[in-house]
Motif scaffolding. Structure first.
Motif, PDB file in Angstrom:
ATOM      1  N   HIS A   1      -7.435  -5.968  -1.029  1.00  0.00           N
ATOM      2  CA  HIS A   1      -7.823  -5.189   0.159  1.00  0.00           C
ATOM      3  C   HIS A   1      -8.175  -3.772  -0.263  1.00  0.00           C
ATOM      4  O   HIS A   1      -8.116  -3.433  -1.437  1.00  0.00           O
ATOM      5  CB  HIS A   1      -6.729  -5.223   1.225  1.00  0.00           C
ATOM      6  CG  HIS A   1      -5.439  -4.565   0.834  1.00  0.00           C
ATOM      7  ND1 HIS A   1      -4.602  -5.084  -0.129  1.00  0.00           N
ATOM      8  CD2 HIS A   1      -4.839  -3.433   1.270  1.00  0.00           C
ATOM      9  CE1 HIS A   1      -3.540  -4.297  -0.264  1.00  0.00           C
ATOM     10  NE2 HIS A   1      -3.667  -3.274   0.562  1.00  0.00           N
TER      11      HIS A   1
ATOM     12  N   HIS B   1      -6.932  -0.593   0.162  1.00  0.00           N
ATOM     13  CA  HIS B   1      -6.045   0.552  -0.100  1.00  0.00           C
ATOM     14  C   HIS B   1      -6.045   1.007  -1.555  1.00  0.00           C
ATOM     15  O   HIS B   1      -6.096   0.181  -2.463  1.00  0.00           O
ATOM     16  CB  HIS B   1      -4.613   0.213   0.334  1.00  0.00           C
ATOM     17  CG  HIS B   1      -4.487   0.120   1.810  1.00  0.00           C
ATOM     18  ND1 HIS B   1      -3.568  -0.680   2.441  1.00  0.00           N
ATOM     19  CD2 HIS B   1      -5.199   0.725   2.797  1.00  0.00           C
ATOM     20  CE1 HIS B   1      -3.711  -0.557   3.755  1.00  0.00           C
ATOM     21  NE2 HIS B   1      -4.693   0.286   3.994  1.00  0.00           N
TER      22      HIS B   1
ATOM     23  N   ASP C   1      -3.842   2.046  -3.514  1.00  0.00           N
ATOM     24  CA  ASP C   1      -2.810   1.603  -4.459  1.00  0.00           C
ATOM     25  C   ASP C   1      -3.117   0.181  -4.969  1.00  0.00           C
ATOM     26  O   ASP C   1      -2.344  -0.394  -5.739  1.00  0.00           O
ATOM     27  CB  ASP C   1      -1.384   1.713  -3.866  1.00  0.00           C
ATOM     28  CG  ASP C   1      -1.219   0.984  -2.542  1.00  0.00           C
ATOM     29  OD1 ASP C   1      -2.212   0.825  -1.805  1.00  0.00           O
ATOM     30  OD2 ASP C   1      -0.083   0.574  -2.238  1.00  0.00           O
ATOM     31  N   HIS C   2      -4.284  -0.368  -4.563  1.00  0.00           N
ATOM     32  CA  HIS C   2      -4.753  -1.680  -5.038  1.00  0.00           C
ATOM     33  C   HIS C   2      -6.159  -1.606  -5.640  1.00  0.00           C
ATOM     34  O   HIS C   2      -6.565  -2.494  -6.378  1.00  0.00           O
ATOM     35  CB  HIS C   2      -4.719  -2.705  -3.898  1.00  0.00           C
ATOM     36  CG  HIS C   2      -3.339  -2.902  -3.339  1.00  0.00           C
ATOM     37  ND1 HIS C   2      -2.538  -3.970  -3.672  1.00  0.00           N
ATOM     38  CD2 HIS C   2      -2.590  -2.125  -2.511  1.00  0.00           C
ATOM     39  CE1 HIS C   2      -1.349  -3.848  -3.052  1.00  0.00           C
ATOM     40  NE2 HIS C   2      -1.366  -2.734  -2.344  1.00  0.00           N
TER      41      HIS C   2
ATOM     42  N   HIS D   1      -2.845  -7.200   7.503  1.00  0.00           N
ATOM     43  CA  HIS D   1      -2.510  -5.852   7.024  1.00  0.00           C
ATOM     44  C   HIS D   1      -3.710  -4.924   7.235  1.00  0.00           C
ATOM     45  O   HIS D   1      -3.574  -3.772   7.628  1.00  0.00           O
ATOM     46  CB  HIS D   1      -2.145  -6.008   5.554  1.00  0.00           C
ATOM     47  CG  HIS D   1      -1.904  -4.761   4.795  1.00  0.00           C
ATOM     48  ND1 HIS D   1      -0.852  -3.913   5.056  1.00  0.00           N
ATOM     49  CD2 HIS D   1      -2.574  -4.205   3.746  1.00  0.00           C
ATOM     50  CE1 HIS D   1      -0.890  -2.895   4.197  1.00  0.00           C
ATOM     51  NE2 HIS D   1      -1.922  -3.045   3.405  1.00  0.00           N
TER      52      HIS D   1
ATOM     53  N   ASP E   1      -1.102  -7.231   0.181  1.00  0.00           N
ATOM     54  CA  ASP E   1      -0.125  -6.679   1.122  1.00  0.00           C
ATOM     55  C   ASP E   1       0.001  -7.488   2.414  1.00  0.00           C
ATOM     56  O   ASP E   1       0.641  -7.038   3.366  1.00  0.00           O
ATOM     57  CB  ASP E   1      -0.457  -5.217   1.449  1.00  0.00           C
ATOM     58  CG  ASP E   1      -0.018  -4.285   0.327  1.00  0.00           C
ATOM     59  OD1 ASP E   1       0.640  -4.770  -0.616  1.00  0.00           O
ATOM     60  OD2 ASP E   1      -0.332  -3.082   0.407  1.00  0.00           O
TER      61      ASP E   1
HETATM   62 ZN   LIG Z   1      -2.097  -1.999   1.427  1.00  0.00          ZN
END
Ligand SMILES: [Zn+2]
Length: 312
Positions: free
Chosen positions: A109, A111, A113-114, A178, A197
């Motif tokens: 996805h 975000h 942090d990914h 999410h 997530d």
């Molecule tokens: Zn996320």
């Protein structure tokens, strides 16, 4: 979004200003020594490894989500690339298990942090995401202007299969959760799945409504994943250590129970604040907590979202 806003986004959802301030201090730029120390590469099965992420329970150790590493005949496929600044540590850890080049990145996805270290691996690596995630990534500063060259060039809508035999990877989009573009990444020959997530931790989920997420749909989509996807026994989540398929099934129940609970609260005329303050994890969910970090507040953000959705 930069790394700070990603961490902030996660945290603002759960509340307190003091944690926000300490998060800024804990991760000024680049990986901290503490985060590097706890971010290790571990074998999951055969040719599949995970470079561990972290929960947000210790902010100083936060590196982003779990990175899956599949070593195929043609090269290395990564699932998720942690926060910005983690490309080199990810590569260093991969080099301890293979000399093959990185050929493909799948982001579960949008975000950061990914997706944060996608750029480190260069624009020639094939990056694949759900079509809605590409649209979401276009809104991020990290993929604007000259950096648009790092946007994923390949997208899919419902399902996409890559490779064959022991190298096969199946990508499933099963609905809103999410965000509105979460991919379940299945390695069928290994019976392993990366959930991103959609299952980040054994706690109420962080639901990103600004990227199309929904509390009600998240629960439904998890149930759909459990009923649709077959022959998986091992689950790489967004942020926890490796879990089992039964734990994913339990997590789907946990989220559906939360929505049912919220429906009851609305029926009983409970105000959002009162309902959120009263919410407790049902006894059958052992090892679960309301929030992934007890310091980060209560069920309020999720109750607010679910009230709005159920009252429609
Ligand atoms: Zn996320």
């Amino acid at each position: 979004m930069n790394r700070r806003t990603a961490v902030l986004a996660a945290i603002v959802a759960f509340g307190t200003l003091s944690i926000v301030v300490s998060a800024r201090q804990a991760t000024p730029q680049g990986p901290t020594a503490a985060a590097l120390k706890v971010t290790t590469i571990e074998k999951v099965k055969d040719n599949l490894y995970v470079i561990t992420g972290s929960s947000i329970s210790v902010m100083d150790e936060f590196s982003g989500g779990n990175t899956a590493v599949l070593v195929t005949d043609k090269g290395v496929v990564l699932v998720d690339t942690k926060l910005p600044g983690w490309g080199k540590p990810i590569l260093d850890r991969i080099k301890t298990v293979t000399d093959k080049p990185i050929t493909t990145i799948i982001n579960t996805h949008t975000h950061d942090d990914h997706t944060g270290s996608n750029d480190f691996f260069g624009a020639s690596v094939e990056t694949i995401v759900h079509e809605n995630t590409r649209t979401n990534m276009m809104k991020m500063d990290a993929f604007k202007g000259e950096k648009a060259t790092f946007l994923p060039k390949r997208t899919y809508k419902d399902k996409l299969s890559l490779g064959s035999g022991k190298d096969q990877i199946d990508l499933y989009y099963l609905g809103v959760g999410h965000t509105n573009g979460d991919t379940f990444v299945v390695f069928p020959s290994l019976r392993v799945m990366h959930t991103g997530d959609m299952f980040a931790w054994k706690a109420l989920p962080y639901i990103d409504t600004s990227n199309g997420g929904s509390v009600v749909s998240h629960a439904e989509t998890l149930r759909k994943a459990v009923s649709t996807i077959k022959n998986v026994d091992t689950v790489i989540t967004g942020h926890t250590p490796v879990l089992t398929w039964n734990e994913l099934s339990e997590y789907a129940d946990f989220n559906n129970d939360f929505v049912s609970w919220a429906r009851e609260q609305i029926k009983a005329g409970k105000a959002i604040g009162d309902a959120a303050a009263a919410y407790q994890v049902p006894a059958r969910y052992k090892g679960y907590s309301v929030s992934p970090n007890p310091q980060l507040g209560d069920a309020k953000a999720n109750v607010e979202i679910v009230y709005k959705e159920l009252k429609k």
